[in-house]
Write an enzyme that holds these catalytic residues in place. Structure first.
Site, PDB file in Angstrom:
ATOM      1  N   TRP A  11       0.821  -1.219   0.000  1.00  0.00           N
ATOM      2  CA  TRP A  11       0.000   0.000   0.000  1.00  0.00           C
ATOM      3  C   TRP A  11       0.856   1.272   0.000  1.00  0.00           C
ATOM      4  CZ3 TRP A  11      -4.710  -0.844   3.819  1.00  0.00           C
ATOM      5  CH2 TRP A  11      -5.451  -1.949   3.375  1.00  0.00           C
ATOM      6  N   LYS A  12       2.158   1.116   0.221  1.00  0.00           N
ATOM      7  CA  LYS A  12       3.064   2.274   0.260  1.00  0.00           C
ATOM      8  C   LYS A  12       2.529   3.311   1.261  1.00  0.00           C
ATOM      9  CE  LYS A  12       4.399   0.986  -4.342  1.00  0.00           C
ATOM     10  NZ  LYS A  12       5.067   1.325  -5.583  1.00  0.00           N
ATOM     11  N   HIS A  95      12.685  -2.631  -0.808  1.00  0.00           N
ATOM     12  CA  HIS A  95      11.889  -2.103  -1.915  1.00  0.00           C
ATOM     13  C   HIS A  95      12.683  -1.013  -2.640  1.00  0.00           C
ATOM     14  CE1 HIS A  95       8.779  -0.063  -4.177  1.00  0.00           C
ATOM     15  NE2 HIS A  95       8.103  -1.188  -4.096  1.00  0.00           N
ATOM     16  N   GLU A  97      11.900   1.753  -3.731  1.00  0.00           N
ATOM     17  CA  GLU A  97      11.684   3.126  -3.232  1.00  0.00           C
ATOM     18  C   GLU A  97      12.515   3.384  -1.981  1.00  0.00           C
ATOM     19  OE1 GLU A  97       7.396   2.916  -3.227  1.00  0.00           O
ATOM     20  OE2 GLU A  97       7.473   2.776  -5.416  1.00  0.00           O
ATOM     21  N   GLU A 167      11.129  -7.098  -8.809  1.00  0.00           N
ATOM     22  CA  GLU A 167      10.430  -5.884  -9.231  1.00  0.00           C
ATOM     23  C   GLU A 167      11.349  -5.020 -10.090  1.00  0.00           C
ATOM     24  OE1 GLU A 167       6.907  -4.986  -6.445  1.00  0.00           O
ATOM     25  OE2 GLU A 167       8.647  -3.915  -5.695  1.00  0.00           O
ATOM     26  N   GLY A 173       4.897   1.340 -10.751  1.00  0.00           N
ATOM     27  CA  GLY A 173       4.076   2.550 -10.778  1.00  0.00           C
ATOM     28  C   GLY A 173       4.062   3.262 -12.118  1.00  0.00           C
ATOM     29  N   SER A 213       3.499  -2.834 -11.747  1.00  0.00           N
ATOM     30  CA  SER A 213       2.306  -2.612 -12.583  1.00  0.00           C
ATOM     31  C   SER A 213       1.519  -3.890 -12.865  1.00  0.00           C
ATOM     32  CB  SER A 213       2.679  -1.903 -13.888  1.00  0.00           C
ATOM     33  OG  SER A 213       3.235  -0.620 -13.618  1.00  0.00           O
ATOM     34  N   GLY A 234       1.289  -2.853  -6.040  1.00  0.00           N
ATOM     35  CA  GLY A 234       1.142  -1.512  -5.477  1.00  0.00           C
ATOM     36  C   GLY A 234      -0.217  -0.939  -5.814  1.00  0.00           C
ATOM     37  N   GLY A 235      -0.267  -0.128  -6.848  1.00  0.00           N
ATOM     38  CA  GLY A 235      -1.483   0.613  -7.215  1.00  0.00           C
ATOM     39  C   GLY A 235      -2.758  -0.219  -7.205  1.00  0.00           C
TER      40      GLY A 235
HETATM   41  P1  PGA Z   1       2.940  -1.004  -8.657  1.00  0.00           P
HETATM   42  O1  PGA Z   1       3.952  -1.140  -7.419  1.00  0.00           O
HETATM   43  O2  PGA Z   1       2.110  -2.246  -8.687  1.00  0.00           O
HETATM   44  O3  PGA Z   1       2.133   0.222  -8.375  1.00  0.00           O
HETATM   45  O4  PGA Z   1       3.791  -0.880  -9.889  1.00  0.00           O
HETATM   46  C1  PGA Z   1       4.556  -2.356  -7.123  1.00  0.00           C
HETATM   47  C2  PGA Z   1       5.491  -2.194  -5.947  1.00  0.00           C
HETATM   48  O5  PGA Z   1       6.146  -1.146  -5.847  1.00  0.00           O
HETATM   49  O6  PGA Z   1       5.603  -3.090  -5.093  1.00  0.00           O
END
Ligand code: PGA
Length: 251
Positions: A11-12, A95, A97, A167, A173, A213, A234-235
Site C-alpha cells: 500500500w506504500k 523495496h 523506493e 520488481e 508505478g 504494474s 502496489g497501485g
Molecule cells: P505497482 O507497485 O504495482 O504500483 O507498480 C509495485 C510495488 O512497488 O511493489
C-alpha cells in the site's frame, strides 16, 4: 515442489488507519475462498487497525520496512522485534523506493533481513534492476548480486521464511509491465541463484513473486508463468475488486 502462490499488496504511503480497516473490510469477503496466501503491506501506523481488521480471515499483515538493531538511538525507526510483538507476520524489505529515496543499500538490506528473520518474521525481499541496467544487459548480474548480498548469512531452513519479489524498477508505478516472458526469465534466474547459494530443493521451494504494474488485466498471464509464484502489487492493491481479481488469478 511445495510452493504456494503469495499475493501481497504494497500500500506504500497510502490510507489512514480508518481507511485501512475499511479497505480490508472490503477485501475480506472477496478473497475468502482464496487458494493462495494473501498479505497486505500497510504503513506502520496502520498496523494495529490492519491486524484487528484481518481477524477471522487468513489475510496476513506486512510492514514495509524495519531497522536492523533491536532498540536504541535510531529516531524514527521501528525494529523487527516491535513488529513481531504486535503480531505482524511479514515485512517488505529492500523495496526500490527505500533503496532510491531512503539510502537503502544491499548491505543495509542484508542487515534488515537478518534482523527480521531473527525476530521470527517472514521477509518479502525486493530485488530488481533500473532501466539503464536492463538496457546495458546486466539485469541478471544486478539481480543475482542483490539476492546474494541480501541473503548473506541466511540458512537454507530460514529460506522457508523468505519470499523474493522481482520488481524491475522501470515497471513500478509506471503502467509499463514486464512481459510475462521477461518476468519469468528473471524469476527463473533468481531461482538459479538460490540453487547455487543453497540447493535445488531450497530453490524449488522458495516463493518468487513478480511486481511492477501488475493489475487485474495482466495478472493471469504473469502468474501462469512457471517461475512466477505470486505478486507484489502496489497501485492495484488499493482497489478491492482489482486486488481480488489478482488473488483469484493465483491458482
Ligand atoms: P505497482 O507497485 O504495482 O504500483 O507498480 C509495485 C510495488 O512497488 O511493489
Amino acid at each position: 515442489m511445495s510452493r504456494k502462490y503469495v499475493i501481497a499488496g504494497n500500500w506504500k504511503m497510502n490510507k489512514t488507519p480508518a481507511e485501512a480497516a475499511a479497505l480490508i473490510g472490503e477485501i475480506k469477503p472477496l478473497v475468502a475462498d482464496a487458494s493462495c496466501d494473501v498479505v497486505v503491506g500497510v504503513p506502520f501506523v496502520d498496523l494495529p487497525a490492519a491486524l484487528e481488521a484481518v481477524k477471522g480471515s487468513g489475510i496476513g499483515v506486512a510492514a514495509q520496512n524495519c531497522h536492523w538493531e533491536k532498540s536504541g538511538a535510531f529516531t524514527g525507526e521501528v525494529s523487527a522485534d516491535m513488529l513481531k510483538s504486535m503480531g505482524v507476520g511479514y515485512v517488505i524489505l529492500g523495496h526500490s523506493e527505500r533503496r532510491t529515496y531512503f539510502g537503502d543499500t544491499d548491505v543495509t538490506v542484508q542487515k534488515r533481513v537478518r534482523a527480521a528473520l531473527d525476530a521470527g518474521l517472514t521477509v518479502i525481499l525486493c530485488v530488481g534492476e533500473y532501466l539503464e541496467q536492463r538496457e546495458q544487459g546486466v539485469t541478471g548480474e544486478v539481480v543475482a548480486m542483490q539476492t546474494k548480498i541480501a541473503l548473506g548469512g541466511v540458512s537454507a531452513q530460514e529460506m522457508a521464511r523468505v519470499i523474493i519479489a522481482y520488481e524491475p524498477v522501470w515497471a513500478i508505478g509506471t503502467g509499463r509491465t514486464a512481459t510475462a516472458a521477461q518476468a519469468n526469465e528473471v524469476c527463473r534466474l533468481i531461482r538459479g541463484t538460490l540453487a547455487g547459494l543453497y540447493d535445488a530443493k531450497t530453490a524449488e521451494d522458495t516463493v518468487i513473486q513478480y511486481g511492477g504494474s501488475m493489475n487485474a488485466g495482466n495478472a493471469a498471464e504473469l502468474l501462469a508463468q512457471p517461475d512466477v509464484d505470486g505478486g507484489l502489487i502496489g497501485g492495484a492493491s488499493l482497489k478491492a475488486p482489482d486486488f481480488a481479481t489478482i488473488v483469484k488469478a493465483a491458482k
